[in-house]
Design a protein around this motif. Structure first.
Motif, short mmCIF file in Angstrom:
data_model
loop_
_atom_site.label_atom_id
_atom_site.label_comp_id
_atom_site.label_asym_id
_atom_site.label_seq_id
_atom_site.Cartn_x
_atom_site.Cartn_y
_atom_site.Cartn_z
N ALA A 55 0.83 -1.21 0.00
CA ALA A 55 0.00 0.00 0.00
C ALA A 55 0.86 1.25 0.00
O ALA A 55 0.58 2.22 -0.72
N LEU A 56 1.95 1.26 0.79
CA LEU A 56 2.84 2.43 0.84
C LEU A 56 3.52 2.65 -0.51
O LEU A 56 3.68 3.78 -0.96
N THR A 57 3.91 1.53 -1.15
CA THR A 57 4.53 1.64 -2.48
C THR A 57 3.56 2.23 -3.50
O THR A 57 3.91 3.11 -4.30
N THR A 58 2.32 1.74 -3.45
CA THR A 58 1.30 2.26 -4.38
C THR A 58 1.04 3.74 -4.15
O THR A 58 0.96 4.53 -5.11
N GLY A 69 -2.77 3.78 -9.48
CA GLY A 69 -2.87 2.76 -8.44
C GLY A 69 -3.54 1.51 -8.96
O GLY A 69 -3.81 1.36 -10.17
N ASN A 70 -3.81 0.59 -8.06
CA ASN A 70 -4.47 -0.66 -8.41
C ASN A 70 -5.98 -0.44 -8.40
O ASN A 70 -6.55 -0.07 -7.37
N LEU A 71 -6.63 -0.65 -9.57
CA LEU A 71 -8.07 -0.42 -9.72
C LEU A 71 -8.78 -1.72 -10.07
O LEU A 71 -8.22 -2.58 -10.77
N THR A 72 -10.04 -1.86 -9.59
CA THR A 72 -10.88 -2.98 -10.03
C THR A 72 -11.35 -2.72 -11.46
O THR A 72 -11.21 -1.60 -11.98
N ASN A 77 -13.20 0.99 -15.48
CA ASN A 77 -14.23 1.40 -16.44
C ASN A 77 -14.80 2.77 -16.09
O ASN A 77 -15.05 3.60 -16.96
N ALA A 78 -15.04 3.00 -14.78
CA ALA A 78 -15.56 4.30 -14.35
C ALA A 78 -14.57 5.41 -14.66
O ALA A 78 -14.96 6.52 -15.07
N LEU A 79 -13.28 5.13 -14.49
CA LEU A 79 -12.26 6.13 -14.81
C LEU A 79 -12.27 6.45 -16.30
O LEU A 79 -12.23 7.63 -16.69
N GLY A 80 -12.37 5.41 -17.14
CA GLY A 80 -12.41 5.62 -18.60
C GLY A 80 -13.66 6.38 -19.01
O GLY A 80 -13.61 7.29 -19.85
N THR A 81 -14.79 6.01 -18.39
CA THR A 81 -16.04 6.70 -18.72
C THR A 81 -15.98 8.17 -18.32
O THR A 81 -16.42 9.05 -19.07
N SER A 82 -15.45 8.42 -17.13
CA SER A 82 -15.32 9.81 -16.67
C SER A 82 -14.41 10.61 -17.61
O SER A 82 -14.69 11.78 -17.93
N GLN A 385 -9.60 6.73 -6.66
CA GLN A 385 -9.96 5.37 -6.24
C GLN A 385 -8.74 4.52 -5.95
O GLN A 385 -8.74 3.70 -5.03
N GLY A 386 -7.66 4.73 -6.75
CA GLY A 386 -6.45 3.95 -6.49
C GLY A 386 -5.89 4.25 -5.12
O GLY A 386 -5.47 3.33 -4.38
N ALA A 387 -5.85 5.56 -4.76
CA ALA A 387 -5.38 5.93 -3.43
C ALA A 387 -6.30 5.38 -2.34
O ALA A 387 -5.83 4.90 -1.29
N ASN A 388 -7.62 5.43 -2.59
CA ASN A 388 -8.56 4.86 -1.62
C ASN A 388 -8.33 3.37 -1.44
O ASN A 388 -8.37 2.85 -0.32
#
Length: 525
Positions: A55-58, A69-72, A77-82, A385-388
């Motif tokens: 998590a610290l590395t990310t 970051g690491n995304l589901t 998809n939400a990032l691309g749509t936005s 979201q990646g940071a979250n």
């Protein structure tokens, strides 16, 4: 070191059992003191685990702008749509752009509807507004007296209608019905002529009635047959029986019988003739009345038909004239209303279409702008979201670290407990022996002797016991209570009662191990 003198000592000595335990307490304390105290672990900290490190590395990579970051899959998809929304490149936004610039099929249809002849519907309304169309054409025909209905009313008015001509035939007496009634009224009808013939005087002559003659013959036949078959044979038989057959008396009797037969026949025929005469006379009188009734009835019926037909002609033509005028007025009003309504509908359709086109383009432009702004806002949220996710991962790792720390702390506490156990055992023993200060003997003695340090030390144990200093030892060992583990001084209970708490003492002896020899003494006491 040694010396001598006379000592007077006031003492209180414990019994042998207590003295033995006091010695054990002293010796055990000395052993613990020589070890330099318990070895206590002050604690250790559990290091970062794999989840926390990842998590610290990310978070570091996100902070440096190297990645999101690491995304589901859903988050990616939400990032691309936005991103697409913020740039206005989604399918929905392209549709909004088509509406805003007028290239969309729907906006083109609205533009066409805003033109007078831009759509089939508007073309029809334009035609109706100008008086065209099937319905308006029919109304114009009515207005100008054309069409089947108006021509039918015109034929009633000008008398060329078949119904009017039929009524005219009744009025002028040219129809079969009126001609028949005319024939009855003037006596030229066959029925009238028959009735007229019965009024002739010769109608009552019975001799000319063939039916009467036939009736007379039938009546005479029966009377004659009765005379021939019954009366004459009976009369002959009577005279024969009297032996006077063929005598004058028989002839005279036969003549009388024949006269009676002739009289009866004459009376019968006369009665029939008189009856027939009276009947014919009555029929003649009735026929005269019937003839008069027929003729007057026919004349009255003819007059009623002709006057009724004339009235019907007037009523029909009056009604036809009213309907003709009313139809023309209604057709004119309807034609004007249709043209006005079509014109209004056309104008309304064009206005609504143009207004809808402006509203659609305005709303589409606003919606496009709002969607891009929303896309930019959503993009900012999606980018976090990646940071979250990394924070969630770090939180999960922290939970794991806390569990590891709790297990490590529990292990350290167990080690510290094991290190303190001998001191706790000595403290418990001190607490128990503190309650036995009055067990033993007391007295006074005066001696003269050489002081021996060893025996002085042993005697000191009794003095320590008597003085209550064991309480201080108990405090040094970490205790301060004289109560046993079960709420009473266990050792006192053991030696001072016949019902010793052997269970409590056994539990105590099981803790230290070095006091196992106390169990037999407690049981013996």
């Amino acid at each position: 070191m040694s010396g001598g003198g006379t000592n007077t000592v006031q003492s209180s000595q414990p019994n042998d059992i207590v003295a033995g335990h006091l010695g054990d307490l002293y010796n055990g304390s000395q052993v613990l003191a020589n070890t330099g105290g318990p070895s206590i672990n002050t604690g250790q900290v559990s290091p970062f685990n794999a989840n926390q490190q990842a998590a610290l590395t990310t978070l570091a990579n996100i902070g440096a702008g190297n990645s999101y970051g690491n995304l589901t899959d859903a988050q990616a998809n939400a990032l691309g749509t936005s991103y697409n929304l913020s740039n206005g490149t989604t399918n929905g936004q392209m549709t909004l752009q088509g509406i805003a610039n007028g290239s969309n099929a729907g906006t083109q249809a609205l533009w066409a509807q805003g033109q007078a002849n831009g759509t089939p519907g508007n073309s029809i309304l334009s035609t109706l507004a100008q008086g065209g169309g099937v319905g308006n054409t029919l109304l114009q025909q009515i207005l100008y007296g054309q069409g089947a209905g108006m021509q039918g009313l015109g034929s009633i008015l000008n008398g060329s209608n078949a119904g009017i001509q039929g009524l005219q035939g009744i009025v002028n007496g040219s129809t079969p019905a009126t001609q028949a009634l005319t024939g009855i009224a003037n006596g030229s009808n066959a029925a009238d002529q028959y009735l007229q013939s019965t009024l002739n005087p010769n109608y009552t002559n019975v001799a000319s009635n063939p039916n009467l003659q036939a009736a007379m013959k039938a009546a005479d036949y029966n009377t004659t047959l009765n005379y021939t078959n019954a009366v004459a044979p009976s009369l002959a038989s009577q005279f024969s029986a009297a032996g006077r057959f063929g005598s004058g008396a028989q002839v005279q009797a036969g003549g009388l019988a024949q006269n009676a037969l002739a009289t009866q026949l004459a009376n019968t025929n006369s009665g029939l003739a008189n009856q027939d005469y009276m009947q014919m006379l009555g029929q003649q009188s009735a026929n005269a009345g019937t003839l008069g009734g027929l003729q007057s009835g026919a004349a009255s019926a003819l007059g009623g038909l002709q006057s009724g037909a004339a009235a019907n002609i007037g009523q029909l033509q009056g009604t036809a004239a009213q309907n003709y005028t009313a139809n023309q007025a209604t057709a004119g009003n309807d034609l004007n209303a249709n043209q006005t309504a079509a014109s209004n509908d056309l104008n309304s359709s064009m206005y609504n279409a143009n207004n809808a086109l402006v509203n659609a383009q305005t709303q589409a432009g606003g919606a496009l702008t709002n969607s891009q702004l929303a896309g930019q806002s959503a993009l900012q949220t999606a980018a976090l979201q990646g940071a979250n996710n990394a924070n969630l991962q770090f939180g999960a790792g922290s939970t794991q670290q806390q569990q590891s720390q709790a297990q490590l702390t529990s292990l350290i506490n167990q080690l510290n407990q094991n290190a303190m156990q001998p001191y706790n055992d000595m403290n418990w023993l001190s607490s128990i022996l503190s309650g036995t200060a009055n067990i033993g003997t007391s007295g006074q003695s005066t001696t003269g002797s050489t002081i021996n340090p060893y025996t002085t030390a042993i005697g000191g144990t009794g003095a320590l016991y008597q003085s209550g200093a064991l309480g201080g030892l108990s405090s040094l060992l970490g205790g301060g209570s004289t109560a046993g583990a079960f709420g009473t001084p266990l050792f006192t209970a053991a030696v001072g009662s016949t019902a010793a708490d052997t269970g409590g003492m056994s539990a105590l002896m099981g803790l230290g191990g070095f006091m196992a020899d106390a169990a037999p003494m407690a049981m013996a006491a």
